[in-house]
Design an enzyme around this catalytic site. Structure first.
Site, PDB file in Angstrom:
ATOM      1  N   CYS A   2       0.871  -1.178   0.000  1.00 45.13           N
ATOM      2  CA  CYS A   2       0.000   0.000   0.000  1.00 45.13           C
ATOM      3  C   CYS A   2       0.908   1.228   0.000  1.00 45.13           C
ATOM      4  O   CYS A   2       2.089   1.143   0.278  1.00 45.13           O
ATOM      5  CB  CYS A   2      -0.861   0.010   1.254  1.00 45.13           C
ATOM      6  SG  CYS A   2      -1.927  -1.422   1.353  1.00 45.13           S
ATOM      7  N   ARG A  27       1.674   1.418  -5.761  1.00 44.29           N
ATOM      8  CA  ARG A  27       1.844   0.439  -4.673  1.00 44.29           C
ATOM      9  C   ARG A  27       0.528  -0.200  -4.272  1.00 44.29           C
ATOM     10  O   ARG A  27       0.486  -1.119  -3.472  1.00 44.29           O
ATOM     11  CB  ARG A  27       2.481   1.098  -3.445  1.00 44.29           C
ATOM     12  CG  ARG A  27       3.893   1.593  -3.650  1.00 44.29           C
ATOM     13  CD  ARG A  27       4.423   2.222  -2.398  1.00 44.29           C
ATOM     14  NE  ARG A  27       4.460   1.265  -1.316  1.00 44.29           N
ATOM     15  CZ  ARG A  27       5.475   0.410  -1.125  1.00 44.29           C
ATOM     16  NH1 ARG A  27       6.481   0.404  -1.976  1.00 44.29           N
ATOM     17  NH2 ARG A  27       5.467  -0.439  -0.128  1.00 44.29           N
ATOM     18  N   TRP A  75      -4.017  -1.724  -1.273  1.00 44.92           N
ATOM     19  CA  TRP A  75      -4.114  -2.948  -2.079  1.00 44.92           C
ATOM     20  C   TRP A  75      -4.726  -3.971  -1.144  1.00 44.92           C
ATOM     21  O   TRP A  75      -4.043  -4.439  -0.227  1.00 44.92           O
ATOM     22  CB  TRP A  75      -2.739  -3.377  -2.581  1.00 44.92           C
ATOM     23  CG  TRP A  75      -2.778  -4.555  -3.500  1.00 44.92           C
ATOM     24  CD1 TRP A  75      -3.525  -4.694  -4.631  1.00 44.92           C
ATOM     25  CD2 TRP A  75      -2.028  -5.773  -3.375  1.00 44.92           C
ATOM     26  NE1 TRP A  75      -3.287  -5.901  -5.226  1.00 44.92           N
ATOM     27  CE2 TRP A  75      -2.393  -6.585  -4.487  1.00 44.92           C
ATOM     28  CE3 TRP A  75      -1.117  -6.245  -2.474  1.00 44.92           C
ATOM     29  CZ2 TRP A  75      -1.849  -7.851  -4.671  1.00 44.92           C
ATOM     30  CZ3 TRP A  75      -0.561  -7.510  -2.673  1.00 44.92           C
ATOM     31  CH2 TRP A  75      -0.936  -8.292  -3.749  1.00 44.92           C
ATOM     32  N   ASN A 101       0.370  -0.353   6.275  1.00 39.50           N
ATOM     33  CA  ASN A 101       0.774  -1.190   5.135  1.00 39.50           C
ATOM     34  C   ASN A 101       1.314  -2.488   5.727  1.00 39.50           C
ATOM     35  O   ASN A 101       2.210  -2.478   6.555  1.00 39.50           O
ATOM     36  CB  ASN A 101       1.868  -0.477   4.327  1.00 39.50           C
ATOM     37  CG  ASN A 101       2.387  -1.357   3.210  1.00 39.50           C
ATOM     38  OD1 ASN A 101       1.732  -2.325   2.826  1.00 39.50           O
ATOM     39  ND2 ASN A 101       3.568  -1.049   2.704  1.00 39.50           N
ATOM     40  N   GLY A 102       0.706  -3.622   5.323  1.00 40.99           N
ATOM     41  CA  GLY A 102       1.171  -4.919   5.827  1.00 40.99           C
ATOM     42  C   GLY A 102      -0.012  -5.741   6.292  1.00 40.99           C
ATOM     43  O   GLY A 102      -1.148  -5.497   5.904  1.00 40.99           O
ATOM     44  N   GLU A 481       9.828 -15.301 -19.168  1.00 43.16           N
ATOM     45  CA  GLU A 481       9.655 -13.884 -18.824  1.00 43.16           C
ATOM     46  C   GLU A 481       8.817 -13.183 -19.881  1.00 43.16           C
ATOM     47  O   GLU A 481       7.951 -12.363 -19.561  1.00 43.16           O
ATOM     48  CB  GLU A 481      11.019 -13.215 -18.670  1.00 43.16           C
ATOM     49  CG  GLU A 481      10.978 -11.715 -18.401  1.00 43.16           C
ATOM     50  CD  GLU A 481      10.166 -11.329 -17.173  1.00 43.16           C
ATOM     51  OE1 GLU A 481       9.850 -12.212 -16.351  1.00 43.16           O
ATOM     52  OE2 GLU A 481       9.808 -10.156 -17.048  1.00 43.16           O
ATOM     53  N   LYS A 485       5.252 -11.214 -19.052  1.00 46.30           N
ATOM     54  CA  LYS A 485       5.025  -9.811 -19.438  1.00 46.30           C
ATOM     55  C   LYS A 485       3.718  -9.665 -20.193  1.00 46.30           C
ATOM     56  O   LYS A 485       2.893  -8.797 -19.892  1.00 46.30           O
ATOM     57  CB  LYS A 485       6.202  -9.317 -20.286  1.00 46.30           C
ATOM     58  CG  LYS A 485       7.435  -9.013 -19.476  1.00 46.30           C
ATOM     59  CD  LYS A 485       7.298  -7.696 -18.773  1.00 46.30           C
ATOM     60  CE  LYS A 485       7.729  -7.572 -17.350  1.00 46.30           C
ATOM     61  NZ  LYS A 485       7.755  -8.596 -16.420  1.00 46.30           N
ATOM     62  N   GLU A 488       0.658 -10.294 -17.841  1.00 49.44           N
ATOM     63  CA  GLU A 488       0.368  -9.405 -16.705  1.00 49.44           C
ATOM     64  C   GLU A 488      -0.030  -7.999 -17.131  1.00 49.44           C
ATOM     65  O   GLU A 488      -0.655  -7.287 -16.344  1.00 49.44           O
ATOM     66  CB  GLU A 488       1.547  -9.349 -15.738  1.00 49.44           C
ATOM     67  CG  GLU A 488       2.784  -8.654 -16.246  1.00 49.44           C
ATOM     68  CD  GLU A 488       3.839  -8.537 -15.150  1.00 49.44           C
ATOM     69  OE1 GLU A 488       3.502  -8.314 -13.985  1.00 49.44           O
ATOM     70  OE2 GLU A 488       5.021  -8.689 -15.474  1.00 49.44           O
ATOM     71  N   HIS A 504       5.348 -33.490 -26.214  1.00 49.26           N
ATOM     72  CA  HIS A 504       4.880 -34.366 -25.122  1.00 49.26           C
ATOM     73  C   HIS A 504       3.509 -33.965 -24.603  1.00 49.26           C
ATOM     74  O   HIS A 504       3.163 -34.248 -23.462  1.00 49.26           O
ATOM     75  CB  HIS A 504       5.920 -34.366 -23.995  1.00 49.26           C
ATOM     76  CG  HIS A 504       7.247 -34.892 -24.437  1.00 49.26           C
ATOM     77  ND1 HIS A 504       7.467 -36.222 -24.696  1.00 49.26           N
ATOM     78  CD2 HIS A 504       8.409 -34.248 -24.737  1.00 49.26           C
ATOM     79  CE1 HIS A 504       8.721 -36.393 -25.121  1.00 49.26           C
ATOM     80  NE2 HIS A 504       9.307 -35.220 -25.145  1.00 49.26           N
ATOM     81  N   LYS A 603       2.873  -3.389  -7.148  1.00 48.76           N
ATOM     82  CA  LYS A 603       4.304  -3.359  -7.476  1.00 48.76           C
ATOM     83  C   LYS A 603       5.137  -4.171  -6.496  1.00 48.76           C
ATOM     84  O   LYS A 603       6.077  -4.844  -6.878  1.00 48.76           O
ATOM     85  CB  LYS A 603       4.820  -1.909  -7.478  1.00 48.76           C
ATOM     86  CG  LYS A 603       6.289  -1.795  -7.876  1.00 48.76           C
ATOM     87  CD  LYS A 603       6.549  -2.352  -9.253  1.00 48.76           C
ATOM     88  CE  LYS A 603       8.014  -2.329  -9.608  1.00 48.76           C
ATOM     89  NZ  LYS A 603       8.296  -3.091 -10.857  1.00 48.76           N
TER      90      LYS A 603
HETATM   91  C1  AGP Z   1       7.145  -8.494 -12.485  1.00 52.04           C
HETATM   92  O1  AGP Z   1       6.756  -8.069 -13.805  1.00 52.04           O
HETATM   93  C2  AGP Z   1       5.980  -8.855 -11.652  1.00 52.04           C
HETATM   94  N1  AGP Z   1       5.191  -7.692 -11.450  1.00 52.04           N
HETATM   95  C3  AGP Z   1       6.238  -9.627 -10.392  1.00 52.04           C
HETATM   96  O2  AGP Z   1       6.319 -10.957 -10.802  1.00 52.04           O
HETATM   97  C4  AGP Z   1       7.530  -9.313  -9.582  1.00 52.04           C
HETATM   98  O3  AGP Z   1       8.656  -9.672 -10.339  1.00 52.04           O
HETATM   99  C5  AGP Z   1       7.514 -10.165  -8.317  1.00 52.04           C
HETATM  100  O4  AGP Z   1       6.408  -9.769  -7.543  1.00 52.04           O
HETATM  101  C6  AGP Z   1       8.786 -10.049  -7.491  1.00 52.04           C
HETATM  102  O5  AGP Z   1       8.949  -8.722  -7.039  1.00 52.04           O
HETATM  103  P1  AGP Z   1      10.367  -8.304  -6.391  1.00 52.04           P
HETATM  104  O6  AGP Z   1      11.400  -8.477  -7.468  1.00 52.04           O
HETATM  105  O7  AGP Z   1      10.176  -6.894  -5.954  1.00 52.04           O
HETATM  106  O8  AGP Z   1      10.624  -9.239  -5.241  1.00 52.04           O
END
Ligand code: AGP
Length: 608
Positions: A2, A27, A75, A101-102, A481, A485, A488, A504, A603
């Site tokens: 958050c 955040r 969040w 936050n937490g 990766e 991308k 997400e 397979h 994030k």
């Molecule tokens: C990355 O595109 C993602 N948003 C997510 O997977 C991110 O890499 C993951 O949450 C890990 O975050 P961090 O590197 O801050 O630990």
């Protein structure tokens, strides 16, 4: 995950707090609120929805001048995103306002206790236990009351508190979740991340676990476990522009284009006279490197994908066995570790709860820990024995791009250092790799110059139901990766597959016009890859090739081809991922998705 912003001083608290929340919206953004201390009262405004909803109400209600306030963008973890569940929370009598936050892990027990003593709850959140506890703990000293309440809380929490009968004090407390103090002249600030402070101050103090800060217009006092403590002031070098969009349409596009600079800043300082110098920076001396029996890499999401590339590189260069684990799995599988293990923790934010827990488990089992993180003063950084910082600068977009490529650079440097120290990588090969590594920023620039054509490729994929990404060896790790991308930020289903594995089972999903992105950078595997691509094309797949092999190799294998600059296959992932980042970006824009703040994501996932 958050955003928290707080202010005390001569400026308009409303403006400073709202400005801070705007800069922290990445955040968490499913609801937002603030409280202002005005005319001896706490005035609360909070609403579900984006920050703009809160701003609309505030400007309509015209809150007037206030010089003390705290705000929050949320969040959701406990309780859906509603007006009632938005922060701040005020308890029964509205005498205290708390943003958090937490996760308060023992909130249910505390809630039951408080209810049995007559407290009535207004929200479904874990946070709301805090103001109710403050009502019982407060005896005129807000700092003392917060310290007392903090002792009752279990879990991860960064909180900021104001009290109606104390218009001169803002109190902050940190346990696991990030909180940073900004020091001004006659004014002070707090925020959950640096960008919110940049317009006002560069002098910051990163709170550590158990730290309590008492902010007034005279200054800030810090306490830990009841004792006043001195804190180091960190001068933030990020300029404000670095945390804004810098003229790009989205943070993500800006950060994709920042990769040459980020890579240069991460690589160049670590290569002096053709040699790496990590022995000093992360303690990887010859003796240490020789004593390592195994490497364990732990991370989440994109950072995990960087770990997979690291596995390949370390095994090839240092001939060490490497295990790569998803942090949320690692921390609960009672991992068998050994003090001779090198545990590499990768986390852009340095605050991912699962990754942090994995770090603590590695330390508990006395392993040597090296962290790769992008944030100075982050929890991972402060709790790791050694840290190799990626110098990517603030990464605001939820989708990680420049952090990923700089993580790849970091794991490459570690692999070279380990290989040299263990004598499994010749000096000549190491020098060649380091020389090539220094060229990487320019090669990424070259790929970025193809953005228009890459956008054309993206537009061919943008309306697909599902997209496959295939590759072999390092190309497979990078394909994972690329798929993440696209998923997400464009919300298109995507799947990365080891090209040799398709037959397979998954080949059954390849039908006419199925889009398949094919990676060709691993020269020694290109014949195998040719036959894999022929197999999917025989089933009518549309193939989009990313290749730095000879053009004749793939001439008949693609509907569209993005040419990548030639580079040592071991370094190719850093370059090959860039077109896939852009494909995801342009596809997301074409679909009208919110690129920088994708639905359901945040994030930094600071909760489990
Ligand atoms: C990355 O595109 C993602 N948003 C997510 O997977 C991110 O890499 C993951 O949450 C890990 O975050 P961090 O590197 O801050 O630990």
């Amino acid at each position: 995950m958050c955003g928290i912003a707080g202010y005390i001083g001569a400026r308009s608290a409303q403006e400073v707090v709202l400005d801070g929340l705007r800069r922290l919206e990445y955040r968490g953004y499913d609801s937002a609120g603030l409280v202002l201390h005005k005319n001896g009262k706490l005035h609360l405004e909070k609403y579900a929805g984006r920050l703009s909803v809160l701003e609309g109400h505030i400007h309509k209600n015209g809150l007037g001048a206030a010089h003390l306030g705290v705000g929050h963008t949320r969040w959701a973890t406990h309780g859906a995103p509603t007006d009632k569940n938005a922060h701040p929370h005020m308890g029964c009598g509205g005498k205290f306002a708390v943003v958090h936050n937490g996760i308060i892990e023992n909130y249910a027990k505390l809630r039951g206790e408080l209810r049995s003593r007559g407290h009535e709850f207004y929200s479904e959140t874990d946070t709301e236990v805090i103001p109710h506890l403050l009502e019982e703990a407060y005896e005129g000293d807000l700092g003392a009351a917060v310290a007392k309440v903090a002792k009752r809380l279990q879990g991860a929490y960064a909180i900021a508190v104001v009290a109606e009968d104390d218009p001169h004090t803002l109190v902050a407390y940190r346990q696991y979740s990030p909180l940073i103090i900004g020091l001004g002249e006659g004014e002070n600030f707090l925020a959950s991340d640096i960008p919110a402070l940049l317009p006002y101050t560069r002098r910051t103090v990163v709170l550590e676990d158990g730290d309590l800060a008492i902010l007034t217009t005279e200054g800030v006092r810090f306490f830990n476990d009841g004792e006043q403590v001195e804190k180091k002031i960190l001068h933030v070098t990020w300029d404000e522009v670095a945390a804004e969009k810098g003229g790009f349409s989205h943070f993500m596009l800006k950060e994709i284009h920042e990769q040459p600079r980020a890579l240069r800043d991460t690589i160049s300082p670590r290569i002096i006279a053709g040699r790496t110098n990590l022995a000093t920076e992360i303690g990887l001396t010859k003796e240490v490197a020789s004593s390592i029996r195994r490497v364990v890499v732990v991370a989440c999401g994109t950072a995990y994908h960087a770990g997979l590339v690291g596995k390949n590189l370390i095994e090839q260069m240092a001939r060490l066995s490497v295990e790569v684990d998803i942090a949320s799995e690692f921390r609960y599988r009672e991992p068998v570790l050994d003090p001779e293990d090198l545990v590499i923790i990768i986390s852009q934010s340095g605050e991912t709860a699962d990754t942090l827990a994995a770090l603590r488990e590695a330390k508990r089992q006395k392993c040597r820990v090296v962290a790769i993180t992008n944030v100075v003063g982050s929890s991972v950084a402060r709790e790791s024995e050694h840290v190799l910082y990626t110098m990517a600068g603030p990464e605001i977009a939820v989708a990680s791009t420049k952090a990923y490529t700089t993580q790849l650079a970091a794991v490459t440097l570690i692999a070279i250092e380990l290989g040299l120290a263990r004598g499994t990588l010749s000096s000549a090969k190491a020098e060649q790799l380091l020389s090539d590594l220094l060229q990487i920023p320019a090669l990424v620039e070259e790929v970025l110059l193809q953005s228009d054509y890459i956008r054309d490729v993206a537009l061919c994929l943008a309306q697909s139901e599902s997209v496959f990404f295939i590759g072999r060896g390092l190309d497979y790790s990078v394909a994972l990766e690329g798929a993440l991308k696209l998923k997400e930020i464009s919300y298109i289903h995507a799947e990365a597959y080891a090209a040799g594995e398709l037959k397979h089972g998954t080949l059954a999903l390849i039908t006419p016009n199925t889009p398949v992105v094919c990676l060709f950078t691993q020269t020694h595997l290109q014949e195998k890859m040719v036959s894999n691509v022929e197999v999917v094309r025989a089933r009518g797949a549309k193939t989009f090739v990313l290749s730095n092999c000879h053009p004749q190799v793939t001439a008949s294998l693609h509907d569209m081809e993005i040419r990548l600059p030639a580079i040592d296959p071991l370094l190719a992932p850093i370059v090959a991922v860039v077109p896939m980042q852009l494909i995801a970006f342009f596809a997301a824009v074409a679909r009208g998705a919110d690129v920088d703040k994708p639905r359901n994501l945040a994030k930094s996932v600071t909760v489990e």
